[in-house]
Scaffold this active site. Structure first.
Site, PDB file in Angstrom:
ATOM      1  N   ASP A 174       9.306   2.775   0.009  1.00 12.64           N
ATOM      2  CA  ASP A 174       8.252   3.438   0.771  1.00 12.64           C
ATOM      3  C   ASP A 174       8.491   3.079   2.232  1.00 12.64           C
ATOM      4  O   ASP A 174       8.159   1.974   2.677  1.00 12.64           O
ATOM      5  CB  ASP A 174       6.876   2.946   0.284  1.00 12.64           C
ATOM      6  CG  ASP A 174       5.734   3.613   1.038  1.00 12.64           C
ATOM      7  OD1 ASP A 174       5.971   4.145   2.138  1.00 12.64           O
ATOM      8  OD2 ASP A 174       4.602   3.589   0.517  1.00 12.64           O
ATOM      9  N   TYR A 221       0.850  -1.187   0.000  1.00 16.29           N
ATOM     10  CA  TYR A 221       0.000   0.000   0.000  1.00 16.29           C
ATOM     11  C   TYR A 221       0.883   1.234   0.000  1.00 16.29           C
ATOM     12  O   TYR A 221       1.818   1.328   0.799  1.00 16.29           O
ATOM     13  CB  TYR A 221      -0.893  -0.011   1.244  1.00 16.29           C
ATOM     14  CG  TYR A 221      -1.825   1.168   1.350  1.00 16.29           C
ATOM     15  CD1 TYR A 221      -2.935   1.276   0.519  1.00 16.29           C
ATOM     16  CD2 TYR A 221      -1.610   2.175   2.291  1.00 16.29           C
ATOM     17  CE1 TYR A 221      -3.805   2.355   0.616  1.00 16.29           C
ATOM     18  CE2 TYR A 221      -2.477   3.260   2.403  1.00 16.29           C
ATOM     19  CZ  TYR A 221      -3.574   3.342   1.565  1.00 16.29           C
ATOM     20  OH  TYR A 221      -4.432   4.404   1.656  1.00 16.29           O
ATOM     21  N   LYS A 255       4.008  10.139   8.577  1.00 17.90           N
ATOM     22  CA  LYS A 255       3.699  10.439   9.988  1.00 17.90           C
ATOM     23  C   LYS A 255       4.855  10.440  11.002  1.00 17.90           C
ATOM     24  O   LYS A 255       4.975  11.364  11.810  1.00 17.90           O
ATOM     25  CB  LYS A 255       2.584   9.523  10.472  1.00 17.90           C
ATOM     26  CG  LYS A 255       2.633   8.101   9.887  1.00 17.90           C
ATOM     27  CD  LYS A 255       1.238   7.491   9.746  1.00 17.90           C
ATOM     28  CE  LYS A 255       1.287   6.227   8.926  1.00 17.90           C
ATOM     29  NZ  LYS A 255       0.076   5.974   8.169  1.00 17.90           N
TER      30      LYS A 255
HETATM   31  N1  HOZ Z   1      -4.319   2.754   6.119  1.00 17.48           N
HETATM   32  C1  HOZ Z   1      -3.814   3.020   7.416  1.00 17.48           C
HETATM   33  C2  HOZ Z   1      -2.931   1.971   7.947  1.00 17.48           C
HETATM   34  N2  HOZ Z   1      -2.031   1.379   7.099  1.00 17.48           N
HETATM   35  C3  HOZ Z   1      -4.919   3.268   8.395  1.00 17.48           C
HETATM   36  C4  HOZ Z   1      -5.061   4.700   8.560  1.00 17.48           C
HETATM   37  C5  HOZ Z   1      -6.042   5.106   9.637  1.00 17.48           C
HETATM   38  O1  HOZ Z   1      -7.131   4.601   9.694  1.00 17.48           O
HETATM   39  O2  HOZ Z   1      -5.676   5.973  10.387  1.00 17.48           O
END
Ligand code: HOZ
Length: 426
Positions: free
Chosen positions: A238, A143, A266
């Site tokens: 990534d 992802y 983040k």
């Molecule tokens: N897609 C995010 C984790 N890989 C989740 C993001 C979220 O819900 O904060």
């Protein structure tokens, strides 16, 4: 008790799609009501009903120092007094770029953006601008955020909700995204062979953490490095999840494989909304205003986010033993899971990242990850939640450890994990 969370969820559904601002949070995949979080400190979070949990989501990675670290919070408060956003350059941005280059030397030049999605989208554009080629290779189940061209056979929420290819993305936008299998060298070679001279970059999560945690097999990342170099394509790591988490210098330091471009999210802002992408000067010189690849943003390099990021990275830099402590905690959990469930589960762990898969198959790619029994995961998750342990509400995410999870908390968690596993009917 979950009365207040239930009420808030009902209210949320009136004005927010699915009641959440990011799909996995809905708890749909585990058949429970999402907990609306009111506060967090250290290793703990509290929901709107006052329930307390030991948190192993850690805001999906950045919480490596735990929540609301007093040193970070103090700096953030001071920064807030100086204004929230200027849309102009600051000394903090310079400091953060210097720190990134020091800790991840391959990121000699970096650009700050506002999220991991933005970082990846921009890195891919940079790679295309630099190579003059259009196609990219990604891996099934990896992802890289929700930009159009990367929502192809994607992991994380896309996998949780069983829509690895999103509606609303024109086929024209994804025709240049080729998909290979994680840990499968042949699948990468085949794509290079059938698209000669057309591939700008290979993008990979060096440790896949959005189909659950899947480790690169020995030699796989080295192979990607070699083939990209050989074929005139760039290698993009990534590291939105692995950056500063697997090692101070990220997965590239851990595995000794240096990519051309790296993306961070983040964690580089200590949990505040931020992202970064960067690489060699020669490539990054393509970025506007130095070069023809356009990318911009008013909130890029936001002074509060950069402050939190600098403080977090400095703390990690001053205490590199944090990574050994995290590894020890991770190993304890693996041991507990294996003791309790033996051959019924597979547990993949590296440092502070961990996933329990409910399958007997070794989990080494998308197909084996997807063979996990998600019904059993939901039961396991529910048991943990009901016993004060907050983990990812999806099989296809990671469990994150932090430096402030105490030995006692790890023991308690191991015990509850054992009980949860023993309560299942395999
Ligand atoms: N897609 C995010 C984790 N890989 C989740 C993001 C979220 O819900 O904060």
């Amino acid at each position: 008790m979950e009365t207040r969370s239930k009420e808030l969820f009902e209210r949320a559904k009136q004005h927010i799609p699915g009641g959440v601002n990011s799909p996995v949070r809905t708890f749909q995949a585990v058949g429970r009501t999402p907990r609306f979080i009111r506060s967090a400190r250290g290793s703990r979070i509290w929901d709107a009903d006052g329930n307390e949990y030991i948190d192993y989501v850690c805001s999906w990675g950045p919480g490596i120092l735990g929540h609301a670290d007093s040193r970070v919070i103090q700096k953030v408060k001071e920064a807030c007094d100086l204004g929230l956003t200027y849309g102009a350059p600051t000394e903090k941005e310079v400091e953060l770029a210097e720190l990134i280059a020091e800790l991840i030397p391959s990121m000699e030049v970096s650009r700050l953006v506002s999220s991991g999605t933005e970082a990846v989208m921009s890195a891919v554009r940079a790679a295309r601008g630099y190579t003059g080629k259009d196609k990219i290779i990604k891996f099934r189940g990896c992802y890289h955020g929700h930009s159009d061209g990367l929502l192809v056979k994607a992991g994380s929420g896309a996998l949780t909700t069983s829509v690895p290819d999103s509606a609303g993305v024109p086929a024209d936008y994804t025709k240049n995204t080729l998909v290979a299998e994680f840990n499968d060298k042949d699948s990468v070679e085949t794509l290079f062979q059938s698209n000669p001279g057309e591939i700008a970059a290979v993008i990979v999560e060096p440790v896949a953490a959005n189909m659950g945690v899947v480790l690169p097999e020995k030699g796989f990342l080295e192979f990607l490095r070699d083939i990209t170099k050989d074929k005139g394509a760039l290698l993009i790591f990534d590291e939105v999840i692995t950056g500063f988490r697997l090692a101070l210098g990220g997965a590239q330091e851990y595995f000794h494989v240096t990519p051309d471009l790296t993306t961070l999210g983040k964690i580089v802002g200590g949990g505040m909304p931020i992202g970064a992408y960067g690489g060699k000067r020669e490539i990054m010189q393509m970025i506007s205003p130095d070069g023809p690849v356009y990318q911009a943003g008013t909130l890029s390099g936001n002074p509060i986010a950069t402050t939190a990021g600098i403080e977090t990275l400095k703390i990690l830099k001053e205490d590199p033993a944090v990574y050994e402590r995290l590894e020890t905690k991770g190993e304890k959990m693996v041991q507990a899971v294996r003791e309790a469930a033996g051959e019924h589960v597979r547990v993949n762990q590296i440092g502070s990242l961990l996933s329990v898969f409910f399958t007997k198959k070794e989990v080494r790619d998308y197909k084996s990850a997807a063979s996990s029994d998600v019904g059993l995961y939901a039961e396991y998750f529910g048991y943990l939640l009901d016993h004060g342990i907050y983990t990812a509400p999806s099989q296809f995410e990671a469990m994150f450890l932090s430096d402030v999870h105490t030995e006692k908390e790890i023991e308690t968690t191991c015990q509850i994990m054992r009980e949860a596993l023993c309560s299942l009917r395999f």
